[in-house]
Design a protein around this motif. Structure first.
Motif, PDB file in Angstrom:
ATOM      1  N   ALA A   8       0.803  -1.224   0.000  1.00 44.82           N
ATOM      2  CA  ALA A   8       0.000   0.000   0.000  1.00 44.82           C
ATOM      3  C   ALA A   8       0.831   1.267   0.000  1.00 44.82           C
ATOM      4  N   THR A   9       2.106   1.174   0.381  1.00 47.10           N
ATOM      5  CA  THR A   9       2.949   2.372   0.400  1.00 47.10           C
ATOM      6  C   THR A   9       3.889   2.438  -0.800  1.00 47.10           C
ATOM      7  N   GLY A  10       3.712   1.548  -1.762  1.00 48.60           N
ATOM      8  CA  GLY A  10       4.496   1.605  -2.991  1.00 48.60           C
ATOM      9  C   GLY A  10       3.980   2.675  -3.928  1.00 48.60           C
ATOM     10  N   VAL A  11       4.626   2.817  -5.080  1.00 54.48           N
ATOM     11  CA  VAL A  11       4.289   3.935  -5.970  1.00 54.48           C
ATOM     12  C   VAL A  11       2.874   3.811  -6.539  1.00 54.48           C
ATOM     13  N   VAL A  12       2.403   2.600  -6.769  1.00 57.53           N
ATOM     14  CA  VAL A  12       1.018   2.418  -7.215  1.00 57.53           C
ATOM     15  C   VAL A  12       0.077   2.378  -6.017  1.00 57.53           C
ATOM     16  N   GLY A  13       0.493   1.707  -4.958  1.00 56.39           N
ATOM     17  CA  GLY A  13      -0.350   1.608  -3.776  1.00 56.39           C
ATOM     18  C   GLY A  13      -0.716   2.949  -3.184  1.00 56.39           C
ATOM     19  N   ARG A  14       0.238   3.880  -3.158  1.00 61.61           N
ATOM     20  CA  ARG A  14      -0.041   5.203  -2.604  1.00 61.61           C
ATOM     21  C   ARG A  14      -1.120   5.934  -3.392  1.00 61.61           C
ATOM     22  N   ALA A 210      -2.399   3.545 -13.430  1.00 66.68           N
ATOM     23  CA  ALA A 210      -2.321   2.182 -12.894  1.00 66.68           C
ATOM     24  C   ALA A 210      -3.324   2.011 -11.757  1.00 66.68           C
ATOM     25  N   ALA A 211      -3.413   3.015 -10.894  1.00 65.04           N
ATOM     26  CA  ALA A 211      -4.325   2.939  -9.754  1.00 65.04           C
ATOM     27  C   ALA A 211      -5.782   2.923 -10.194  1.00 65.04           C
ATOM     28  N   THR A 212      -6.136   3.723 -11.198  1.00 64.00           N
ATOM     29  CA  THR A 212      -7.531   3.715 -11.657  1.00 64.00           C
ATOM     30  C   THR A 212      -7.892   2.370 -12.287  1.00 64.00           C
ATOM     31  N   ALA A 213      -6.899   1.681 -12.857  1.00 65.86           N
ATOM     32  CA  ALA A 213      -7.161   0.349 -13.401  1.00 65.86           C
ATOM     33  C   ALA A 213      -7.462  -0.653 -12.290  1.00 65.86           C
ATOM     34  N   VAL A 214      -6.803  -0.500 -11.145  1.00 62.53           N
ATOM     35  CA  VAL A 214      -7.097  -1.361  -9.992  1.00 62.53           C
ATOM     36  C   VAL A 214      -8.557  -1.175  -9.569  1.00 62.53           C
ATOM     37  N   VAL A 215      -8.989   0.071  -9.460  1.00 65.89           N
ATOM     38  CA  VAL A 215     -10.373   0.361  -9.075  1.00 65.89           C
ATOM     39  C   VAL A 215     -11.342  -0.219 -10.107  1.00 65.89           C
ATOM     40  N   ALA A 216     -11.020  -0.043 -11.386  1.00 67.48           N
ATOM     41  CA  ALA A 216     -11.888  -0.567 -12.443  1.00 67.48           C
ATOM     42  C   ALA A 216     -11.964  -2.082 -12.413  1.00 67.48           C
ATOM     43  N   ALA A 217     -10.835  -2.727 -12.124  1.00 64.35           N
ATOM     44  CA  ALA A 217     -10.814  -4.195 -12.103  1.00 64.35           C
ATOM     45  C   ALA A 217     -11.697  -4.742 -10.988  1.00 64.35           C
TER      46      ALA A 217
END
Length: 310
Positions: A8-14, A210-217
């Protein structure tokens, strides 16, 4: 939905954690060190991802509906001559930690499992690769262990009926291509050259995309397998590197023959600059109803670094 985010504290996780919370999810943010995740709807749990029992217990206690694996441990500066060393810990996270997380997701009643993969592991060939293209059949020896770890990650995810989000070359806050990143520093100092004919093909992904793709998935639980999460405009090294240098007001990059580059950067360094294959995002757009906010590296880097697109 209750979502466990490992890394969660990585560049995508943040980027992903606050977006997930804003979308109404209850987030359990796992990280090795306490992070600044204090948003409403976010609970932070400190755990060593390579401590199998502790990691499984953290997921079990969370009782999630979904588990998102964003764990990496890539150094701020990677030595292309020692890429096997620099990626050794990340390889373990892509195998050992992935296996623990996938098993824990199954034990949680079949929670949705998402994992972060790579969209630049494809076998070199003309054109942008779709998700059916094979991974590198004969990779440079220094990168063989990393490729094997990626293949293991994909198998683990497939066995969990999950989805691998294959990210391209990440740029944005905290990355090597962020405003203060090591890659940008090398470009400013003219230490990143165009090798050979600069024919390596890159597909970039901003960390927020990348983060918005996580939400979409998570909104599309029926989608499994793997998807390329990249921008719309693949770019050859000989095009994007001078373009980013111009944005920075830095000198144009040097041009270095392949033979000389191999002495300095090794087999993987040369392959990275001359043989990478770009990726196609059409399937992700259709399956997830997703699109990158930054469709081109040109305007994406301009927004990140300031200046006018190349």
């Amino acid at each position: 939905m209750r979502v466990v985010v490992a890394g969660a504290t990585g560049v995508v996780g943040r980027q992903a954690v606050p977006l997930l919370a804003a979308a109404g999810h209850e987030v359990v943010a796992l990280s090795r060190r306490p992070g600044p995740q204090r948003a409403a709807g976010v609970r932070t749990v400190t755990v060593d991802a390579l401590d199998r029992e502790a990691l499984a217990a953290a997921v079990r206690e969370a009782a999630p509906d979904a588990v998102v694996h964003l764990l990496t441990a890539i150094p701020a500066t990677v030595d292309p001559r020692k890429v096997a060393r620099d990626f050794a810990l990340t390889n373990r996270l892509r195998t050992e930690a992935a296996r623990t997380l996938a098993e824990a997701a199954k034990d949680a009643g079949g929670a949705r499992f998402l994992a972060q993969g790579l969209a630049y592991a494809y076998d070199p060939a003309p054109g942008a690769a779709d998700e059916d293209a094979p991974f590198w059949r004969r990779p440079p020896k220094p990168w063989a262990a990393s490729l094997e770890a990626l293949e293991t990650l994909e198998r683990i995810t497939a066995q969990a009926d999950g989805l691998v989000l294959r990210f391209g070359h990440l740029y944005g806050p905290g990355t090597a291509f962020g405003r203060d990143g090591s890659g940008i520093g090398q470009i400013r100092a003219r230490r990143m050259p165009v090798v050979g004919d600069g024919s390596g093909a890159f597909s970039f992904t901003h960390t927020r995309d990348a983060a918005t793709a996580v939400v979409a998935a998570l909104a599309h639980p029926e989608v499994t397998g793997a998807l390329n999460i990249v921008d719309d405009e693949p770019a050859l090294l000989r095009d994007w590197l001078p373009g980013v240098a111009a944005l920075l007001g830095a000198p144009a990059p040097r041009k270095v023959p392949t033979v000389m580059a191999r002495l300095a950067a090794g087999a993987w360094g040369v392959a990275y600059m001359t043989r990478l294959r770009a990726a196609d995002n059409s399937r992700a757009k259709r399956a997830l109803d997703w699109a990158p906010r930054h469709p081109s590296w040109r305007e994406g880097f301009a927004a990140e670094l300031g200046g006018r697109p190349a």
